[in-house]
Enzyme design. Sequence first.
Site, short mmCIF file in Angstrom:
data_model
loop_
_atom_site.label_atom_id
_atom_site.label_comp_id
_atom_site.label_asym_id
_atom_site.label_seq_id
_atom_site.Cartn_x
_atom_site.Cartn_y
_atom_site.Cartn_z
N GLU A 32 0.87 -1.17 0.00
CA GLU A 32 0.00 0.00 0.00
C GLU A 32 0.91 1.22 0.00
O GLU A 32 1.74 1.35 0.92
CB GLU A 32 -0.85 -0.05 1.27
N ARG A 263 3.99 -13.27 9.83
CA ARG A 263 4.71 -12.00 9.70
C ARG A 263 6.04 -12.08 10.42
O ARG A 263 6.23 -12.88 11.33
CB ARG A 263 3.92 -10.87 10.36
N LYS A 273 3.71 0.80 9.56
CA LYS A 273 3.91 2.05 8.81
C LYS A 273 3.26 3.22 9.53
O LYS A 273 3.77 4.32 9.49
CB LYS A 273 3.30 1.92 7.41
P1 ATP Z 1 1.94 -2.03 8.09
O1 ATP Z 1 1.20 -2.69 9.20
O2 ATP Z 1 3.35 -1.75 8.38
O3 ATP Z 1 1.21 -0.84 7.53
P2 ATP Z 1 0.82 -3.51 5.94
O4 ATP Z 1 0.62 -4.96 5.96
O5 ATP Z 1 -0.40 -2.68 6.08
O6 ATP Z 1 1.96 -3.16 6.96
P3 ATP Z 1 1.23 -3.32 3.14
O7 ATP Z 1 1.85 -2.24 2.34
O8 ATP Z 1 -0.21 -3.58 2.97
O9 ATP Z 1 1.54 -3.01 4.65
O10 ATP Z 1 2.05 -4.65 2.97
C1 ATP Z 1 2.42 -5.23 1.76
C2 ATP Z 1 2.68 -6.68 2.03
O11 ATP Z 1 3.71 -6.83 3.01
C3 ATP Z 1 1.46 -7.38 2.56
O12 ATP Z 1 1.28 -8.57 1.84
C4 ATP Z 1 1.77 -7.66 4.00
O13 ATP Z 1 1.20 -8.86 4.41
C5 ATP Z 1 3.30 -7.74 3.98
N1 ATP Z 1 3.87 -7.41 5.30
C6 ATP Z 1 3.76 -6.26 5.99
N2 ATP Z 1 4.38 -6.33 7.17
C7 ATP Z 1 4.94 -7.57 7.24
C8 ATP Z 1 5.72 -8.28 8.22
N3 ATP Z 1 6.06 -7.73 9.39
N4 ATP Z 1 6.11 -9.55 7.93
C9 ATP Z 1 5.75 -10.11 6.76
N5 ATP Z 1 5.03 -9.51 5.81
C10 ATP Z 1 4.61 -8.26 6.04
MG MG Z 2 -1.99 -3.30 4.39
#
Ligand code: ATP
Ligand code: MG
Length: 555
Positions: A32, A263, A273
């Site tokens: 995102e 994760r 983020k």
């Molecule tokens: P955040 O909670 O930091 O905003 P998010 O999951 O909302 O993370 P995205 O940009 O949607 O952020 O993530 C892109 C991809 O990265 C998604 O498939 C998500 O599952 C993966 N991802 C994010 N954080 C982790 C993590 N700590 N370990 C493994 N995969 C992750």
């Molecule tokens: Mg997300």
Amino acid sequence: MAEMERNFIQDLIDSDLSDNPGMKVHTRFPPEPNGYLHIGHCKALCVDFGTARKYGGVCNLRMDDTNPAKEDTEYVDAIKEDIHWLGFDWEDRFYYGSDYFEKDYELAVGLIKKGLAYVCELSAEEFRDPKYCGDLTHPAVSPWRDRPIEESLDLFERMKNGEFPEGKYTLRAKIDLASGNFCMRDPVIYRIKYVDHHRQGNKWCIYPMYDYAHPIQDALEGITHSLCSLEYEIHRPLYNWVRDNVEIPGNPVGFPRQIEFARLNITYTVLSKRFLRTLVESGAVDGWDDPRMPTLCGLRRRGYTASSILDFINRTGVAKSDSLVDIRQLEACLRDELNLKAPRRIAIEQPIKLIITNYPEDRVEYFEVSNNPNDEAAGTRALPFTREVYIDASDFAEVPPPKFFRLKPDGEVRLMGAYIIRCNEIVKNEDGTVKEILCTADLETGNGMPADGRKVKGTIHWLSAKHAKSATLHLYNNLTTLENPSDKPDGKDYTDFINPESLIVVKDAKVEPSLEDAAPGEQFQFVRFGYFCKDTKYENTFNRVVGLKDSFPKK
Ligand code: ATP
Ligand code: MG
């Protein structure tokens, strides 16, 4: 690049391949664009790109920008840069979720026509009311569920045309109001939102929900395996429902298929983020690339290499249940790498002057020292030696503790690669602090062993005072004090756990003259001190990436 260890995702894919011979594995990474990538995303990148690579398949990069809030092209560019830095490549397969808005809309109309979606009039408040949302023992209720198809088609079109205020209507999938899985209780798939989109401008005022849009994006791109983190597990039935009920020809039955993995969680590291953006916006850190940040650009600026981060991710493995990884494992990966390849240099954190009273005032002598004892090919360099040298304050003790083998009154010590010196006298400032130390060098011995066979235990590093340059050192500690980020007490915020000692600035350190010409981003081992990297933002500043010693408990 090291290949991923065997994991359960590969088991599932192997079985899919044996049922579907000739299938080409196709994955995607869907960030995102509302912030910079952090090391948790690196795990997802390794899983998405690494799995595709393992099977000779391909991986798309798709900006998941269906939600119009807080998205920005600055983030899109940074995400691309970071992924390339890690060595992954989407080639010409770069997409935006928002590019499918038209298709999403068309497919939603198709669902309404099939009687599988309806326009609902429950307000946000009513949605939360147990009378309508139900609970574990009571099904949800929508008075609009049986609205005639024609009416839903008309209202949905007028929603799109901007005839209604936000919150007035939603489009819901007609699935199962009594489902034990709340995601399946006629989930909202479209809502009205008068927010401009960073790419679509004001073209749309209805936006699809993630759970609806994502399987459609995957299916349209011909993704075979949609790999995501564990929190999406309960959404999988909805993913499958959308996939199986919208009309997208071309994919084998049952594909794309969603597979969830755990994760990455790291001690003392908040991988969110939202929190990282708070730090940036409040000025608590020096931007997204502050070297304390767990962002990829922060780690890079700190001095981490892409290979050490990938090595770390590979070592932590791909699992089906959540765990917490010790941050010292990440540090160990970098240390292992730099120990082999970083040139050795000398830096003195807290210089104190030492005067060698039996050494001529205008004499300069050069001693050869090794650039890297682990790599003979790295050669040697000549360090100038003069009558006045700096040593580090921690290498001198006026009242030495037991077993102190560094410099002490009347004691002898080796100046690394040069003379043995004896401490004769301490000259003090008015406030009682040490101004300078008067010594004599064993000039007979030179940099060899003493002729009389006496043993000198300690060796300390030094720099010629006349030649040394001043530099700023940035010493880092964990950004937060919370060992397990998921232990954050309710009512507290992560900002309550910022480590006040996360950055220690050393203003007047002394460094070898050659470091004046170090390129931004160049890495060194500062002897007896740590691994450092020339900062890419501030002049004449070196970031300590990690200390020298591994404090990780040995298995
Ligand atoms: P955040 O909670 O930091 O905003 P998010 O999951 O909302 O993370 P995205 O940009 O949607 O952020 O993530 C892109 C991809 O990265 C998604 O498939 C998500 O599952 C993966 N991802 C994010 N954080 C982790 C993590 N700590 N370990 C493994 N995969 C992750
Ligand atoms: Mg997300």
